[in-house]
Design a protein around this motif. Structure first.
Motif, PDB file in Angstrom:
ATOM      1  N   TYR A 126       0.812  -1.197   0.000  1.00  0.00           N
ATOM      2  CA  TYR A 126       0.000   0.000   0.000  1.00  0.00           C
ATOM      3  C   TYR A 126       0.856   1.263   0.000  1.00  0.00           C
ATOM      4  CZ  TYR A 126      -4.224  -2.723   0.928  1.00  0.00           C
ATOM      5  OH  TYR A 126      -5.266  -3.595   0.828  1.00  0.00           O
ATOM      6  N   GLU A 127       1.930   1.255   0.778  1.00  0.00           N
ATOM      7  CA  GLU A 127       2.793   2.438   0.848  1.00  0.00           C
ATOM      8  C   GLU A 127       3.418   2.732  -0.512  1.00  0.00           C
ATOM      9  OE1 GLU A 127       3.419   4.753   3.025  1.00  0.00           O
ATOM     10  OE2 GLU A 127       1.957   3.916   4.418  1.00  0.00           O
ATOM     11  N   ASP A 128       3.821   1.677  -1.232  1.00  0.00           N
ATOM     12  CA  ASP A 128       4.403   1.879  -2.562  1.00  0.00           C
ATOM     13  C   ASP A 128       3.353   2.433  -3.526  1.00  0.00           C
ATOM     14  OD1 ASP A 128       6.768   0.887  -1.592  1.00  0.00           O
ATOM     15  OD2 ASP A 128       6.414  -1.153  -2.326  1.00  0.00           O
ATOM     16  N   SER A 129       2.133   1.916  -3.457  1.00  0.00           N
ATOM     17  CA  SER A 129       1.067   2.413  -4.326  1.00  0.00           C
ATOM     18  C   SER A 129       0.744   3.872  -4.012  1.00  0.00           C
ATOM     19  CB  SER A 129      -0.191   1.559  -4.160  1.00  0.00           C
ATOM     20  OG  SER A 129       0.049   0.220  -4.541  1.00  0.00           O
ATOM     21  N   LYS A 130       0.683   4.192  -2.726  1.00  0.00           N
ATOM     22  CA  LYS A 130       0.399   5.571  -2.319  1.00  0.00           C
ATOM     23  C   LYS A 130       1.475   6.521  -2.829  1.00  0.00           C
ATOM     24  CE  LYS A 130       0.099   8.369   1.896  1.00  0.00           C
ATOM     25  NZ  LYS A 130       0.124   8.319   3.386  1.00  0.00           N
ATOM     26  N   ARG A 131       2.739   6.158  -2.634  1.00  0.00           N
ATOM     27  CA  ARG A 131       3.836   7.015  -3.082  1.00  0.00           C
ATOM     28  C   ARG A 131       3.856   7.146  -4.597  1.00  0.00           C
ATOM     29  NH1 ARG A 131       7.477   4.058  -1.407  1.00  0.00           N
ATOM     30  NH2 ARG A 131       7.281   4.692   0.767  1.00  0.00           N
ATOM     31  N   PHE A 132       3.560   6.043  -5.296  1.00  0.00           N
ATOM     32  CA  PHE A 132       3.593   6.057  -6.759  1.00  0.00           C
ATOM     33  C   PHE A 132       2.499   6.978  -7.305  1.00  0.00           C
ATOM     34  CE2 PHE A 132       2.643   4.458 -10.992  1.00  0.00           C
ATOM     35  CZ  PHE A 132       3.918   4.298 -11.528  1.00  0.00           C
ATOM     36  N   LEU A 133       1.289   6.903  -6.759  1.00  0.00           N
ATOM     37  CA  LEU A 133       0.202   7.750  -7.243  1.00  0.00           C
ATOM     38  C   LEU A 133       0.415   9.212  -6.872  1.00  0.00           C
ATOM     39  CD1 LEU A 133      -2.917   5.493  -6.555  1.00  0.00           C
ATOM     40  CD2 LEU A 133      -1.761   5.923  -8.726  1.00  0.00           C
ATOM     41  N   GLN A 134       1.040   9.454  -5.726  1.00  0.00           N
ATOM     42  CA  GLN A 134       1.339  10.841  -5.364  1.00  0.00           C
ATOM     43  C   GLN A 134       2.431  11.421  -6.255  1.00  0.00           C
ATOM     44  OE1 GLN A 134       2.189  10.430  -1.155  1.00  0.00           O
ATOM     45  NE2 GLN A 134       0.075  10.914  -0.580  1.00  0.00           N
ATOM     46  N   ASP A 135       3.341  10.561  -6.725  1.00  0.00           N
ATOM     47  CA  ASP A 135       4.372  11.019  -7.665  1.00  0.00           C
ATOM     48  C   ASP A 135       3.832  11.163  -9.080  1.00  0.00           C
ATOM     49  OD1 ASP A 135       6.183  11.033  -5.606  1.00  0.00           O
ATOM     50  OD2 ASP A 135       7.026   9.050  -6.071  1.00  0.00           O
ATOM     51  N   HIS A 136       2.769  10.429  -9.400  1.00  0.00           N
ATOM     52  CA  HIS A 136       2.159  10.484 -10.738  1.00  0.00           C
ATOM     53  C   HIS A 136       0.653  10.732 -10.569  1.00  0.00           C
ATOM     54  CE1 HIS A 136       5.770   7.911 -11.095  1.00  0.00           C
ATOM     55  NE2 HIS A 136       5.944   8.560 -12.226  1.00  0.00           N
ATOM     56  N   PRO A 137       0.269  11.934 -10.148  1.00  0.00           N
ATOM     57  CA  PRO A 137      -1.155  12.195  -9.850  1.00  0.00           C
ATOM     58  C   PRO A 137      -2.062  12.093 -11.072  1.00  0.00           C
ATOM     59  CG  PRO A 137       0.125  14.238  -9.834  1.00  0.00           C
ATOM     60  CD  PRO A 137       1.118  13.117  -9.933  1.00  0.00           C
ATOM     61  N   ASP A 138      -1.514  12.234 -12.271  1.00  0.00           N
ATOM     62  CA  ASP A 138      -2.356  12.149 -13.468  1.00  0.00           C
ATOM     63  C   ASP A 138      -2.934  10.750 -13.672  1.00  0.00           C
ATOM     64  OD1 ASP A 138      -1.907  14.783 -13.972  1.00  0.00           O
ATOM     65  OD2 ASP A 138      -0.301  14.462 -15.411  1.00  0.00           O
ATOM     66  N   LEU A 139      -2.386   9.754 -13.006  1.00  0.00           N
ATOM     67  CA  LEU A 139      -2.906   8.390 -13.133  1.00  0.00           C
ATOM     68  C   LEU A 139      -4.200   8.190 -12.347  1.00  0.00           C
ATOM     69  CD1 LEU A 139       0.289   6.132 -12.883  1.00  0.00           C
ATOM     70  CD2 LEU A 139      -0.891   6.942 -14.928  1.00  0.00           C
ATOM     71  N   VAL A 140      -4.501   9.095 -11.427  1.00  0.00           N
ATOM     72  CA  VAL A 140      -5.707   8.952 -10.605  1.00  0.00           C
ATOM     73  C   VAL A 140      -6.899   9.454 -11.424  1.00  0.00           C
ATOM     74  CG1 VAL A 140      -6.780   9.459  -8.389  1.00  0.00           C
ATOM     75  CG2 VAL A 140      -4.285   9.377  -8.576  1.00  0.00           C
ATOM     76  N   CYS A 141      -7.424   8.588 -12.271  1.00  0.00           N
ATOM     77  CA  CYS A 141      -8.537   8.963 -13.149  1.00  0.00           C
ATOM     78  C   CYS A 141      -9.248   7.701 -13.618  1.00  0.00           C
ATOM     79  CB  CYS A 141      -8.042   9.782 -14.346  1.00  0.00           C
ATOM     80  SG  CYS A 141      -6.886   8.893 -15.404  1.00  0.00           S
TER      81      CYS A 141
END
Length: 378
Positions: A164-179
């Motif tokens: 979960y921590e890796d997923s959280k960090r990855f999405l925060q580094d690539h916010p455009d993927l949250v769609c």
């Protein structure tokens, strides 16, 4: 020199005074506190009454002075009225002085001992959620294609994460993927993995897909941009109640079942389509030309590939009669060879959708009545 005398008289409702054993100390403290609040309320009421009285005094004073200036009325009466108003003003000034003295003599308490220097309220306003509901189906499809072309590798990297921590960090580094496009891509990828019988990998990608869908749903409920909900979701899922965890895992299982069902449907659709295509290719004898071609000896295959008439005649003549008859009959039944009126063997037309059956170095002519194109083997 600093005067510290003001700190010597501070009123505290629950001061640790010695009380009589027959007196209920908590009740005494409550009474003290209530009495102090009543005295403070009376003082505030006096200040409000004085303020209203001074406002009324100022209004009457200005009115009388204005009438004297414009000589509206008898001057003697106005002067008498002005004297009364000025006397009233002196009384108000005396009341104000007494009130100030009274306020200074009042002991300090927890409510008056200090005042805030300034106050400031800040609202952490999240960005508004994007609304794509107005897009047409064609626009959404084009948007998804463009998104996949630009972000396919990042989507796959997110889908392969385990913690979960890796997923959280990855999405925060690539916010455009949250769609929604990322969610749609993960759904399609999960179906393809299931069709390829990669069940374990499908289950993992499905988990990541549900995480993304929960984030998007959280943004929809709060009416904010889902990118602002990444941290909240992962913090909640890591420290959630057992009921929430059970609901989350149940949603994943239900999603995997839907993926399996859809994969089976797509396989059935592909098989049905392949069978329909095979049936559309069947020759007059009910054989599939592609299957018949694959079973031909190599020397006959070469004849069809090169469409060399002389080579075909020579090859048939050199073969065993039974073998040649067997293959030639199958070719006729599948439509690979079409005998003409003179019982000559003809090569197939170009409608057979197989690269290895495409004509090479041979001329064809258009037959009459829109019949199948053939080339006579003389």
């Amino acid at each position: 020199m600093v005067d510290y005398s003001k700190w010597t008289n501070i009123e505290i409702s629950d001061d640790e005074d010695d009380t009589h054993p027959n007196i209920d100390t908590p009740s005494l403290f409550r009474w003290r506190h209530q009495a102090r609040l009543e005295r403070m309320a009376e003082l505030e009421q006096e200040k409000d009454e004085l303020k209203k009285a001074k406002q009324s005094y100022q209004a009457k004073l200005m009115d009388v002075k204005e009438r004297l200036k414009n000589e509206n009325g008898k001057e003697d009466e106005l002067q008498t009225e002005l004297g009364k108003i000025e006397k009233e003003g002196k009384d108000l000034d005396r009341r104000e002085e007494e009130l100030v003295k009274k306020e200074k003599k009042t002991p300090w308490n927890v409510d008056t001992i200090s005042k805030p220097g300034f106050e400031k309220t800040m609202f952490n306003k999240q960005p508004a959620r994007k609304n794509d509901e107005s897009l047409t189906e064609e626009e959404r499809e084009e948007k998804l294609k463009r998104f996949v072309k630009e972000n396919e590798k990042l989507c796959k990297d997110y889908g392969m994460l385990r913690k979960y921590e890796d997923s959280k960090r990855f999405l925060q580094d690539h916010p455009d993927l949250v769609c929604d496009d990322t969610s749609n891509y993960l759904v399609i990828w999960s179906i393809n993995l299931e069709m390829e019988e990669k069940h374990d990998l499908m289950a993992h990608v499905a988990h990541q897909c549900i995480c993304m869908q929960y984030i998007l749903e959280l943004g929809k409920q709060l009416d904010v941009d889902p990118r602002a909900c990444v941290g909240s979701f992962f913090s909640k899922i890591q420290n959630c109640m057992p009921e929430y965890r059970h609901q989350f895992e149940s949603e994943i299982e239900a999603f995997k079942e839907r993926i399996k069902k859809r994969a089976e449907e797509k396989i059935d659709e592909a098989m049905a389509e392949s069978e329909a295509e095979r049936k559309s290719r069947l020759g007059p004898g009910g054989l599939d030309p592609v299957e018949v071609f694959d079973e031909l000896p190599d020397e006959l295959k070469k004849c069809f590939e090169t469409r060399d008439t002389e080579m075909l005649q020579t090859t048939i003549a050199s073969m065993d009669v039974d073998v040649a008859t067997y293959h030639m009959k199958r070719c006729v039944d599948s439509g690979l060879w079409v005998p003409n009126a003179a019982d000559n063997v003809c090569l197939p037309n170009e409608d057979i959708d197989e690269k290895k059956l495409e004509p090479k170095n041979v001329e064809t002519e258009e037959p009459p009545n829109n019949e199948t194109n053939t080339t006579n083997l003389d």
